[in-house]
Design a protein around this motif. Structure first.
Motif, mmCIF file in Angstrom:
data_model
loop_
_atom_site.group_PDB
_atom_site.id
_atom_site.type_symbol
_atom_site.label_atom_id
_atom_site.label_comp_id
_atom_site.label_asym_id
_atom_site.label_seq_id
_atom_site.Cartn_x
_atom_site.Cartn_y
_atom_site.Cartn_z
ATOM 1 N N LEU A 96 0.824 -1.209 0.000
ATOM 2 C CA LEU A 96 0.000 0.000 0.000
ATOM 3 C C LEU A 96 0.858 1.259 0.000
ATOM 4 O O LEU A 96 0.445 2.288 -0.523
ATOM 5 N N ALA A 97 2.056 1.169 0.544
ATOM 6 C CA ALA A 97 2.972 2.314 0.472
ATOM 7 C C ALA A 97 3.367 2.574 -0.980
ATOM 8 O O ALA A 97 3.467 3.723 -1.414
ATOM 9 N N LEU A 98 3.558 1.505 -1.750
ATOM 10 C CA LEU A 98 3.922 1.662 -3.165
ATOM 11 C C LEU A 98 2.754 2.118 -4.017
ATOM 12 O O LEU A 98 2.922 2.880 -4.969
ATOM 13 N N LEU A 99 1.556 1.651 -3.712
ATOM 14 C CA LEU A 99 0.402 1.916 -4.557
ATOM 15 C C LEU A 99 -0.509 3.007 -4.012
ATOM 16 O O LEU A 99 -1.560 3.270 -4.571
ATOM 17 N N GLY A 100 -0.115 3.648 -2.931
ATOM 18 C CA GLY A 100 -0.950 4.638 -2.277
ATOM 19 C C GLY A 100 -1.125 5.913 -3.070
ATOM 20 O O GLY A 100 -0.644 6.045 -4.193
ATOM 21 N N PRO A 101 -1.804 6.882 -2.484
ATOM 22 C CA PRO A 101 -2.095 8.137 -3.180
ATOM 23 C C PRO A 101 -0.852 9.019 -3.321
ATOM 24 O O PRO A 101 0.134 8.841 -2.614
ATOM 25 N N ARG A 111 12.135 4.807 1.473
ATOM 26 C CA ARG A 111 12.620 3.445 1.683
ATOM 27 C C ARG A 111 13.598 3.087 0.580
ATOM 28 O O ARG A 111 13.413 3.447 -0.571
ATOM 29 N N THR A 112 14.632 2.359 0.922
ATOM 30 C CA THR A 112 15.706 2.079 -0.044
ATOM 31 C C THR A 112 15.798 0.612 -0.458
ATOM 32 O O THR A 112 16.634 0.276 -1.284
ATOM 33 N N GLU A 113 14.944 -0.264 0.083
ATOM 34 C CA GLU A 113 14.999 -1.665 -0.312
ATOM 35 C C GLU A 113 14.695 -1.796 -1.811
ATOM 36 O O GLU A 113 13.886 -1.052 -2.358
ATOM 37 N N GLU A 114 15.323 -2.758 -2.478
ATOM 38 C CA GLU A 114 15.152 -2.972 -3.917
ATOM 39 C C GLU A 114 13.685 -3.141 -4.289
ATOM 40 O O GLU A 114 13.224 -2.572 -5.277
ATOM 41 N N TRP A 115 12.912 -3.892 -3.500
ATOM 42 C CA TRP A 115 11.508 -4.136 -3.838
ATOM 43 C C TRP A 115 10.626 -2.899 -3.640
ATOM 44 O O TRP A 115 9.487 -2.878 -4.072
ATOM 45 N N MET A 116 11.175 -1.842 -3.039
ATOM 46 C CA MET A 116 10.407 -0.619 -2.808
ATOM 47 C C MET A 116 10.683 0.451 -3.865
ATOM 48 O O MET A 116 10.257 1.587 -3.728
ATOM 49 N N ARG A 117 11.352 0.069 -4.958
ATOM 50 C CA ARG A 117 11.559 1.021 -6.059
ATOM 51 C C ARG A 117 10.195 1.360 -6.663
ATOM 52 O O ARG A 117 9.245 0.592 -6.512
ATOM 53 N N PRO A 118 10.066 2.470 -7.365
ATOM 54 C CA PRO A 118 8.769 2.853 -7.955
ATOM 55 C C PRO A 118 8.185 1.745 -8.840
ATOM 56 O O PRO A 118 8.911 1.061 -9.555
ATOM 57 N N VAL A 119 6.884 1.586 -8.769
ATOM 58 C CA VAL A 119 6.180 0.586 -9.573
ATOM 59 C C VAL A 119 5.984 1.148 -10.978
ATOM 60 O O VAL A 119 5.556 2.287 -11.132
ATOM 61 N N GLN A 120 6.294 0.315 -11.974
ATOM 62 C CA GLN A 120 6.111 0.734 -13.361
ATOM 63 C C GLN A 120 5.496 -0.423 -14.136
ATOM 64 O O GLN A 120 6.204 -1.321 -14.585
ATOM 65 N N ALA A 121 4.172 -0.420 -14.268
ATOM 66 C CA ALA A 121 3.436 -1.438 -15.032
ATOM 67 C C ALA A 121 3.788 -2.846 -14.569
ATOM 68 O O ALA A 121 4.081 -3.720 -15.366
ATOM 69 N N GLU A 122 3.774 -3.064 -13.266
ATOM 70 C CA GLU A 122 4.116 -4.361 -12.694
ATOM 71 C C GLU A 122 2.986 -4.862 -11.808
ATOM 72 O O GLU A 122 2.213 -4.089 -11.271
ATOM 73 N N LYS A 123 2.953 -6.181 -11.635
ATOM 74 C CA LYS A 123 2.071 -6.795 -10.644
ATOM 75 C C LYS A 123 2.902 -7.015 -9.391
ATOM 76 O O LYS A 123 4.009 -7.539 -9.458
ATOM 77 N N GLU A 160 7.472 9.885 -5.376
ATOM 78 C CA GLU A 160 8.530 10.521 -4.582
ATOM 79 C C GLU A 160 8.023 11.059 -3.247
ATOM 80 O O GLU A 160 8.806 11.358 -2.352
ATOM 81 N N ASP A 161 6.700 11.153 -3.086
ATOM 82 C CA ASP A 161 6.128 11.642 -1.837
ATOM 83 C C ASP A 161 5.766 10.514 -0.874
ATOM 84 O O ASP A 161 5.207 10.763 0.184
ATOM 85 N N ARG A 162 6.055 9.279 -1.226
ATOM 86 C CA ARG A 162 5.612 8.136 -0.429
ATOM 87 C C ARG A 162 6.667 7.596 0.524
ATOM 88 O O ARG A 162 6.572 6.478 0.983
ATOM 89 N N GLY A 163 7.683 8.346 0.780
ATOM 90 C CA GLY A 163 8.685 7.890 1.736
ATOM 91 C C GLY A 163 10.028 7.689 1.083
ATOM 92 O O GLY A 163 10.192 7.832 -0.125
#
Length: 129
Positions: free
Chosen positions: A96-101, A110-122, A105-108
């Protein structure tokens, strides 16, 4: 959705009937706006939140042709999958942090690899029994 600008030759497709009142097209020439509702593809009159979506033979014909095209599987590629760690207990914290409103760049920070911006991914969380 508020439409700020419309490029020359472009149209704005809004997948919700105008009567629902959920979309602002202020400043957009009306000939550029195409309204629709998923239920129109049924080809039947449907009551929805106090108004009626009328039956539309044109919308029904489009829905039939579109789903036929989908069933043929041409030109379709699955979205890439991002395996998320931690199972269901991490859906709220990470997913929800990744997909939230708001903007990514305003969502925190976090530096973990899986927390990179979502781009047309499931985002996929594995559930262990």
């Amino acid at each position: 959705m508020v439409c700020e600008t419309v490029r020359e030759g472009a149209k704005v497709a809004i997948v919700r009937s105008r009567e629902a009142g959920a979309w602002s097209t202020e400043g957009v020439p009306l000939e550029k706006v195409v309204y629709g509702a998923v239920w129109e593809g049924l080809g039947k009159e449907v009551g929805y939140t106090g108004f009626v979506v009328p039956a539309s033979a044109e919308a029904r014909a489009f829905a039939v042709a579109f789903y036929k095209w989908l069933s043929e599987g041409k030109n379709l590629e699955p979205s890439p999958v991002r395996m998320m760690p931690g199972g269901l207990e991490r859906v709220v914290e990470d997913g929800l942090a990744l997909l939230g409103p708001g903007k990514m760049e305003d969502r925190g920070s976090r530096t973990e690899e899986w927390m990179r911006p979502v781009q047309a991914e499931k985002l996929v969380y594995q559930i262990h029994a």
